[in-house]
Design a protein around this motif. Structure first.
Motif, PDB file in Angstrom:
ATOM      1  N   TYR A  14       6.408   8.151 -10.760  1.00  0.00           N
ATOM      2  CA  TYR A  14       7.759   8.640 -10.499  1.00  0.00           C
ATOM      3  C   TYR A  14       7.740   9.700  -9.387  1.00  0.00           C
ATOM      4  N   GLY A  15       6.745  10.587  -9.450  1.00  0.00           N
ATOM      5  CA  GLY A  15       6.637  11.611  -8.421  1.00  0.00           C
ATOM      6  C   GLY A  15       6.439  11.016  -7.039  1.00  0.00           C
ATOM      7  N   GLN A  16       5.622   9.969  -6.947  1.00  0.00           N
ATOM      8  CA  GLN A  16       5.383   9.305  -5.668  1.00  0.00           C
ATOM      9  C   GLN A  16       6.653   8.673  -5.105  1.00  0.00           C
ATOM     10  N   GLN A  17       7.570   8.307  -5.988  1.00  0.00           N
ATOM     11  CA  GLN A  17       8.802   7.636  -5.559  1.00  0.00           C
ATOM     12  C   GLN A  17       9.993   8.589  -5.446  1.00  0.00           C
ATOM     13  N   GLY A  18       9.742   9.878  -5.618  1.00  0.00           N
ATOM     14  CA  GLY A  18      10.823  10.844  -5.528  1.00  0.00           C
ATOM     15  C   GLY A  18      11.706  10.907  -6.753  1.00  0.00           C
ATOM     16  N   ARG A  19      11.249  10.310  -7.852  1.00  0.00           N
ATOM     17  CA  ARG A  19      12.036  10.328  -9.094  1.00  0.00           C
ATOM     18  C   ARG A  19      11.602  11.544  -9.919  1.00  0.00           C
ATOM     19  N   HIS A  20      11.916  12.719  -9.388  1.00  0.00           N
ATOM     20  CA  HIS A  20      11.297  13.943  -9.881  1.00  0.00           C
ATOM     21  C   HIS A  20      11.767  14.362 -11.274  1.00  0.00           C
ATOM     22  N   GLU A  21      13.025  14.142 -11.578  1.00  0.00           N
ATOM     23  CA  GLU A  21      13.501  14.526 -12.910  1.00  0.00           C
ATOM     24  C   GLU A  21      12.874  13.649 -13.987  1.00  0.00           C
ATOM     25  N   GLU A  22      12.670  12.374 -13.679  1.00  0.00           N
ATOM     26  CA  GLU A  22      11.995  11.490 -14.621  1.00  0.00           C
ATOM     27  C   GLU A  22      10.532  11.886 -14.786  1.00  0.00           C
ATOM     28  N   GLU A  23       9.918  12.280 -13.678  1.00  0.00           N
ATOM     29  CA  GLU A  23       8.540  12.778 -13.757  1.00  0.00           C
ATOM     30  C   GLU A  23       8.468  14.009 -14.653  1.00  0.00           C
ATOM     31  N   LEU A  24       9.359  14.947 -14.429  1.00  0.00           N
ATOM     32  CA  LEU A  24       9.363  16.181 -15.208  1.00  0.00           C
ATOM     33  C   LEU A  24       9.603  15.903 -16.684  1.00  0.00           C
ATOM     34  N   SER A  25      10.497  14.969 -16.977  1.00  0.00           N
ATOM     35  CA  SER A  25      10.779  14.619 -18.369  1.00  0.00           C
ATOM     36  C   SER A  25       9.531  14.129 -19.092  1.00  0.00           C
ATOM     37  N   LEU A  26       8.752  13.285 -18.423  1.00  0.00           N
ATOM     38  CA  LEU A  26       7.524  12.775 -19.045  1.00  0.00           C
ATOM     39  C   LEU A  26       6.462  13.857 -19.169  1.00  0.00           C
ATOM     40  N   ARG A  61      -1.420   0.184  -9.666  1.00  0.00           N
ATOM     41  CA  ARG A  61      -1.335   1.534  -9.109  1.00  0.00           C
ATOM     42  C   ARG A  61      -2.537   1.831  -8.221  1.00  0.00           C
ATOM     43  N   MET A  62      -3.718   1.434  -8.668  1.00  0.00           N
ATOM     44  CA  MET A  62      -4.940   1.730  -7.919  1.00  0.00           C
ATOM     45  C   MET A  62      -4.946   1.106  -6.537  1.00  0.00           C
ATOM     46  N   VAL A  63      -4.287  -0.045  -6.386  1.00  0.00           N
ATOM     47  CA  VAL A  63      -4.271  -0.713  -5.077  1.00  0.00           C
ATOM     48  C   VAL A  63      -2.992  -0.402  -4.298  1.00  0.00           C
ATOM     49  N   GLY A  64      -2.207   0.554  -4.788  1.00  0.00           N
ATOM     50  CA  GLY A  64      -1.058   1.027  -4.034  1.00  0.00           C
ATOM     51  C   GLY A  64       0.252   0.322  -4.273  1.00  0.00           C
ATOM     52  N   HIS A  65       0.304  -0.562  -5.265  1.00  0.00           N
ATOM     53  CA  HIS A  65       1.559  -1.246  -5.589  1.00  0.00           C
ATOM     54  C   HIS A  65       2.361  -0.380  -6.562  1.00  0.00           C
ATOM     55  N   VAL A  66       2.962   0.662  -6.023  1.00  0.00           N
ATOM     56  CA  VAL A  66       3.570   1.701  -6.849  1.00  0.00           C
ATOM     57  C   VAL A  66       4.757   1.175  -7.654  1.00  0.00           C
ATOM     58  N   ARG A  67       5.670   0.488  -7.001  1.00  0.00           N
ATOM     59  CA  ARG A  67       6.871   0.016  -7.712  1.00  0.00           C
ATOM     60  C   ARG A  67       6.518  -1.042  -8.749  1.00  0.00           C
ATOM     61  N   GLU A  68       5.617  -1.954  -8.392  1.00  0.00           N
ATOM     62  CA  GLU A  68       5.223  -2.998  -9.344  1.00  0.00           C
ATOM     63  C   GLU A  68       4.537  -2.388 -10.561  1.00  0.00           C
ATOM     64  N   THR A  74       5.000   0.572 -11.722  1.00  0.00           N
ATOM     65  CA  THR A  74       6.039   1.261 -12.490  1.00  0.00           C
ATOM     66  C   THR A  74       6.779   0.304 -13.404  1.00  0.00           C
ATOM     67  N   VAL A  75       7.156  -0.843 -12.883  1.00  0.00           N
ATOM     68  CA  VAL A  75       7.881  -1.843 -13.678  1.00  0.00           C
ATOM     69  C   VAL A  75       7.046  -2.306 -14.859  1.00  0.00           C
ATOM     70  N   VAL A  76       5.772  -2.593 -14.604  1.00  0.00           N
ATOM     71  CA  VAL A  76       4.886  -3.078 -15.672  1.00  0.00           C
ATOM     72  C   VAL A  76       4.720  -2.020 -16.756  1.00  0.00           C
ATOM     73  N   LEU A  77       4.474  -0.787 -16.357  1.00  0.00           N
ATOM     74  CA  LEU A  77       4.218   0.261 -17.347  1.00  0.00           C
ATOM     75  C   LEU A  77       5.484   0.667 -18.092  1.00  0.00           C
ATOM     76  N   LEU A 109      -3.202  -4.122 -16.330  1.00  0.00           N
ATOM     77  CA  LEU A 109      -2.521  -4.680 -15.164  1.00  0.00           C
ATOM     78  C   LEU A 109      -1.747  -3.593 -14.416  1.00  0.00           C
ATOM     79  N   GLY A 110      -1.006  -2.787 -15.163  1.00  0.00           N
ATOM     80  CA  GLY A 110      -0.232  -1.724 -14.530  1.00  0.00           C
ATOM     81  C   GLY A 110      -1.104  -0.707 -13.817  1.00  0.00           C
ATOM     82  N   GLN A 111      -2.206  -0.311 -14.467  1.00  0.00           N
ATOM     83  CA  GLN A 111      -3.106   0.667 -13.860  1.00  0.00           C
ATOM     84  C   GLN A 111      -3.761   0.112 -12.602  1.00  0.00           C
ATOM     85  N   SER A 112      -4.127  -1.167 -12.645  1.00  0.00           N
ATOM     86  CA  SER A 112      -4.784  -1.763 -11.480  1.00  0.00           C
ATOM     87  C   SER A 112      -3.816  -1.870 -10.305  1.00  0.00           C
TER      88      SER A 112
END
Length: 215
Positions: free
Chosen positions: A74-86, A31-38, A40-43, A26-29
């Motif tokens: 996270y990178g798409q949303q500007g959450r760069h430190e969280e992206e880097l951490s992962l 993302r594929m259709v552009g629902h970035v925040r949704e 993120t929440v699921v994953l 569900l989370g991957q799908s």
């Protein structure tokens, strides 16, 4: 269909592998259709669910895949430190599980280096890529896409360090990258053309500075 898949397995116990799989799907799908925040929440919820399991080690590959996707989100949303951490978590885990020479580990290393470079941590990016690049060369050779990508990210990080010597080193790497890309990918391939453009810009900067690049 993805929602239907999720609802089918929703009633199963938290640690059930089909429920975990459906949640990831569900989370991957999303993302594929552009629902970035949704997505993120699921994953994020999926990672929390797995972390609560007494035998969470069984889901290590799922965790790695989800963390990789979350880092991009996270990178798409500007959450760069969280992206880097992962990114920093994923690469050593993949090295441990699959080996330093695996394609997944080397791709993860390149993602880490790219993330560091984009955050302006150019020296750290170069250092992070040094061993993976040697592993890629030894395992796949100079013309493999993974090796070429690692060299490209290294060149970009080198350019970020500033100074004529680093710029000349960057140009030398790109000259070789362009030659190999033309041979391996062809002159019309977008990656070849993008590398040619970067080479032109770096050469222009060396001779005329920023004004020459913008001209």
């Amino acid at each position: 269909l993805r929602w239907a898949c999720w609802k089918t397995y929703l009633g199963r116990p938290e640690g059930d592998r089909f429920r975990i799989w459906a949640m990831g799907t569900l989370g991957q799908s999303m993302r594929m259709v552009g629902h970035v925040r949704e997505a993120t929440v699921v994953l994020e919820a999926l990672l929390a669910l797995i972390d609560r399991q007494p035998e969470k080690e069984k889901h290590t590959h799922t965790v790695l895949n989800v963390q990789n996707t979350l880092a991009s989100l996270y990178g798409q949303q500007g959450r760069h430190e969280e992206e880097l951490s992962l990114r920093r978590k994923n690469y050593p885990l993949l090295k441990l599980i699959e080996g330093a020479n695996s394609q997944n580990a080397l791709i993860s290393a390149n993602n880490l280096g790219l993330c560091l470079h984009q955050r302006g941590r150019h020296a750290a990016a170069r250092e992070a890529l040094r061993e993976p690049l040697a592993d890629a060369r030894r395992t796949f050779g100079e013309d493999h896409s993974i090796t070429l990508n690692l060299r490209e990210t290294t060149a970009d990080a080198t350019s970020g360090l500033g100074g004529e010597a680093n710029l000349r080193e960057t140009i030398a790497i790109y000259e070789d990258l362009v030659t190999r890309s033309r041979r391996v990918l062809g002159t019309s391939h977008p990656t070849t053309q993008q590398r040619e453009q970067c080479l032109r810009e770096f050469r222009a900067f060396l001779t005329g500075g920023v004004a020459a690049v913008l001209a």
